[in-house]
Scaffold this motif. Structure first.
Motif, PDB file in Angstrom:
ATOM      1  N   MET A 258      -1.860  -3.811 -13.045  1.00  0.00           N
ATOM      2  CA  MET A 258      -0.910  -2.841 -12.497  1.00  0.00           C
ATOM      3  C   MET A 258      -1.392  -1.450 -12.916  1.00  0.00           C
ATOM      4  N   HIS A 259      -1.634  -0.580 -11.940  1.00  0.00           N
ATOM      5  CA  HIS A 259      -2.079   0.785 -12.199  1.00  0.00           C
ATOM      6  C   HIS A 259      -0.829   1.652 -12.408  1.00  0.00           C
TER       7      HIS A 259
ATOM      8  N   CYS B 197       0.404  -7.938  -4.471  1.00  0.00           N
ATOM      9  CA  CYS B 197      -0.837  -7.285  -4.049  1.00  0.00           C
ATOM     10  C   CYS B 197      -0.805  -6.899  -2.567  1.00  0.00           C
ATOM     11  N   GLN B 198      -0.131  -7.690  -1.746  1.00  0.00           N
ATOM     12  CA  GLN B 198       0.005  -7.344  -0.325  1.00  0.00           C
ATOM     13  C   GLN B 198       1.037  -6.235  -0.136  1.00  0.00           C
TER      14      GLN B 198
ATOM     15  N   ALA C 151       2.591   3.723 -10.098  1.00  0.00           N
ATOM     16  CA  ALA C 151       3.844   2.967 -10.074  1.00  0.00           C
ATOM     17  C   ALA C 151       5.036   3.834 -10.454  1.00  0.00           C
ATOM     18  N   THR C 152       6.202   3.406 -10.008  1.00  0.00           N
ATOM     19  CA  THR C 152       7.454   4.039 -10.434  1.00  0.00           C
ATOM     20  C   THR C 152       8.056   3.185 -11.555  1.00  0.00           C
TER      21      THR C 152
ATOM     22  N   GLU D 251      -1.944  -0.460  -3.730  1.00  0.00           N
ATOM     23  CA  GLU D 251      -2.316   0.720  -4.505  1.00  0.00           C
ATOM     24  C   GLU D 251      -1.855   0.607  -5.963  1.00  0.00           C
ATOM     25  N   ILE D 252      -0.928  -0.302  -6.235  1.00  0.00           N
ATOM     26  CA  ILE D 252      -0.391  -0.497  -7.583  1.00  0.00           C
ATOM     27  C   ILE D 252      -0.928  -1.778  -8.215  1.00  0.00           C
ATOM     28  N   PHE D 253      -0.969  -2.866  -7.455  1.00  0.00           N
ATOM     29  CA  PHE D 253      -1.310  -4.182  -7.988  1.00  0.00           C
ATOM     30  C   PHE D 253      -2.669  -4.652  -7.471  1.00  0.00           C
TER      31      PHE D 253
END
Length: 108
Positions: free
Chosen positions: A79-80, A57-58, A84-85, A62-64
């Motif tokens: 997870m968004h 998250c840190q 994400a890649t 933007e993803i987690f």
């Protein structure tokens, strides 16, 4: 970036993984569930340790995103997928999968 098909392909490639319905989601598990995919395919919940969750998250807020309830305090993290890649997904799933694999019995 990534989508539910990428997520599913990577999850199912991990050794021993099976998928099954889980309420309105799809669960991915070995001995224990390590991830669930939302019905809309936009997000997934991943089971990290609390320390791994904090790190992810840190590192990539933007993803987690930590789930804001008791499950989240246990390490469950949203997870968004669109942000994400494939590499992000693979790294997260491999980390969570490692916790779900049955431990080998100790030899005496």
């Amino acid at each position: 970036m990534a989508d539910s098909q990428t997520f599913t392909r990577i999850a199912m490639a991990l050794p021993g993984t099976v998928s099954a319905p889980h309420f309105d989601r799809t669960a991915f598990k070995v001995k224990r569930t390590f991830a669930t995919l939302a019905a809309d395919g936009m997000s997934a919940n991943i089971k990290f340790t609390p320390d791994e969750q904090e790190f992810k998250c840190q590192l990539a807020p933007e993803i987690f995103e930590a789930i804001d309830n008791g499950w989240g305090r246990q390490g469950w993290t949203t997870m968004h997928l669109a942000r994400a890649t494939g590499e992000d997904i693979a790294a997260a799933l491999e980390m969570a999968h490692a916790h779900a694999v049955p431990s080998k019995p100790k030899k005496v």
